[in-house]
Design a protein around this motif. Structure first.
Motif, mmCIF file in Angstrom:
data_model
loop_
_atom_site.group_PDB
_atom_site.id
_atom_site.type_symbol
_atom_site.label_atom_id
_atom_site.label_comp_id
_atom_site.label_asym_id
_atom_site.label_seq_id
_atom_site.Cartn_x
_atom_site.Cartn_y
_atom_site.Cartn_z
ATOM 1 N N LEU A 1 1.150 -1.523 -0.179
ATOM 2 C CA LEU A 1 0.241 0.451 0.165
ATOM 3 C C LEU A 1 1.066 1.235 -0.092
ATOM 4 C CD1 LEU A 1 -2.672 -1.224 2.634
ATOM 5 C CD2 LEU A 1 -2.395 -0.714 0.108
ATOM 6 N N MET A 2 1.743 0.987 0.284
ATOM 7 C CA MET A 2 3.060 2.749 0.159
ATOM 8 C C MET A 2 2.846 3.139 -0.838
ATOM 9 S SD MET A 2 5.199 4.605 2.235
ATOM 10 C CE MET A 2 5.712 3.189 3.386
ATOM 11 N N ASP A 3 2.925 2.930 -2.272
ATOM 12 C CA ASP A 3 2.549 3.276 -3.439
ATOM 13 C C ASP A 3 1.251 4.386 -3.770
ATOM 14 O OD1 ASP A 3 0.451 1.631 -3.473
ATOM 15 O OD2 ASP A 3 0.592 1.684 -5.957
ATOM 16 N N GLU A 4 0.275 3.943 -2.985
ATOM 17 C CA GLU A 4 -0.863 4.571 -2.755
ATOM 18 C C GLU A 4 -0.754 5.868 -1.566
ATOM 19 O OE1 GLU A 4 -4.707 1.839 -2.424
ATOM 20 O OE2 GLU A 4 -4.014 0.495 -3.884
ATOM 21 N N LYS A 5 -0.226 5.590 -0.791
ATOM 22 C CA LYS A 5 -0.220 6.825 0.554
ATOM 23 C C LYS A 5 0.669 7.833 -0.896
ATOM 24 C CE LYS A 5 0.865 5.002 4.721
ATOM 25 N NZ LYS A 5 0.459 6.465 5.478
ATOM 26 N N LEU A 6 2.125 7.406 -1.320
ATOM 27 C CA LEU A 6 2.797 8.066 -1.679
ATOM 28 C C LEU A 6 2.362 9.415 -2.802
ATOM 29 C CD1 LEU A 6 6.443 5.758 -1.358
ATOM 30 C CD2 LEU A 6 5.720 7.971 0.175
ATOM 31 N N ILE A 7 1.912 8.415 -3.379
ATOM 32 C CA ILE A 7 0.624 9.273 -3.946
ATOM 33 C C ILE A 7 -0.618 9.584 -4.067
ATOM 34 C CG2 ILE A 7 -0.800 8.601 -6.700
ATOM 35 C CD1 ILE A 7 0.391 6.021 -7.160
ATOM 36 N N ARG A 8 -1.053 10.143 -3.075
ATOM 37 C CA ARG A 8 -1.820 10.938 -2.353
ATOM 38 C C ARG A 8 -1.354 11.790 -2.000
ATOM 39 N NH1 ARG A 8 -4.621 6.186 0.165
ATOM 40 N NH2 ARG A 8 -2.994 6.273 1.914
ATOM 41 N N VAL A 9 -0.003 11.771 -0.909
ATOM 42 C CA VAL A 9 0.809 12.887 -0.518
ATOM 43 C C VAL A 9 0.977 13.498 -1.642
ATOM 44 C CG1 VAL A 9 2.980 13.454 0.346
ATOM 45 C CG2 VAL A 9 2.069 11.173 1.385
ATOM 46 N N TYR A 10 1.037 13.323 -2.944
ATOM 47 C CA TYR A 10 1.778 13.762 -4.216
ATOM 48 C C TYR A 10 0.558 14.831 -4.529
ATOM 49 C CZ TYR A 10 3.493 14.961 -8.716
ATOM 50 O OH TYR A 10 4.042 15.918 -10.433
ATOM 51 N N LEU A 11 -0.763 14.354 -4.622
ATOM 52 C CA LEU A 11 -1.368 15.013 -4.837
ATOM 53 C C LEU A 11 -2.313 16.093 -4.676
ATOM 54 C CD1 LEU A 11 -3.960 12.009 -6.517
ATOM 55 C CD2 LEU A 11 -2.734 13.481 -7.897
ATOM 56 N N ARG A 12 -0.762 16.159 -3.029
ATOM 57 C CA ARG A 12 -1.199 17.419 -1.994
ATOM 58 C C ARG A 12 -0.588 17.718 -2.215
ATOM 59 N NH1 ARG A 12 -3.933 15.200 2.904
ATOM 60 N NH2 ARG A 12 -4.181 17.611 3.696
ATOM 61 N N ARG A 13 0.675 17.646 -2.658
ATOM 62 C CA ARG A 13 1.653 18.627 -2.800
ATOM 63 C C ARG A 13 1.615 20.285 -2.779
ATOM 64 N NH1 ARG A 13 1.258 17.431 -8.034
ATOM 65 N NH2 ARG A 13 1.568 18.337 -9.299
ATOM 66 N N GLU A 14 0.393 20.791 -3.098
ATOM 67 C CA GLU A 14 0.935 22.422 -3.412
ATOM 68 C C GLU A 14 0.200 22.726 -1.896
ATOM 69 O OE1 GLU A 14 0.966 24.576 -5.900
ATOM 70 O OE2 GLU A 14 2.143 22.334 -6.839
ATOM 71 N N SER A 15 -0.794 21.741 -1.170
ATOM 72 C CA SER A 15 -1.047 22.541 0.083
ATOM 73 C C SER A 15 0.011 22.402 1.048
ATOM 74 C CB SER A 15 -2.641 21.614 0.431
ATOM 75 O OG SER A 15 -2.287 20.706 0.881
ATOM 76 N N ILE A 16 1.336 21.562 0.626
ATOM 77 C CA ILE A 16 1.484 21.065 1.884
ATOM 78 C C ILE A 16 3.423 22.129 1.844
ATOM 79 C CG2 ILE A 16 3.995 19.640 2.465
ATOM 80 C CD1 ILE A 16 2.431 17.259 1.296
#
Length: 88
Positions: A72-87
């Motif tokens: 499941l790590m890939d899905e977690k990392l993709i979710r993080v990537y999709l939120r990169r603008e707010s981070i």
């Protein structure tokens, strides 16, 4: 956790995360790991360098746990990537 994350490390992290969807081999590799240090090591071997603590801080900002069950790590990392603008 510091409120300020190093811009250079974030750039390296997000460059690495951007590769996940385009590189099936990388995605498969990430699904074999469960922790931020393991992800950081895979990134380092692939030419992007960021500390595990940076990834853990980004996980925290996204309300994600700093680990994942196997597969499941890939899905977690993709979710993080999709939120990169707010981070950053």
């Amino acid at each position: 956790m510091s409120d300020t994350l190093d811009r250079g490390e974030l750039d390296q992290l997000f460059t690495f995360l951007a590769r996940i969807q385009q590189e099936p081999t990388l995605r498969e590799q990430l699904n074999q790991v469960q922790t931020a240090p393991e992800v950081s090591e895979i990134a380092r071997l692939g030419g992007q360098s960021f500390r595990p603590e940076t990834l853990i801080a980004v996980f925290a900002r996204c309300n994600e746990q700093p680990y994942a069950r196997e597969g499941l790590m890939d899905e977690k990392l993709i979710r993080v990537y999709l939120r990169r603008e707010s981070i950053a």
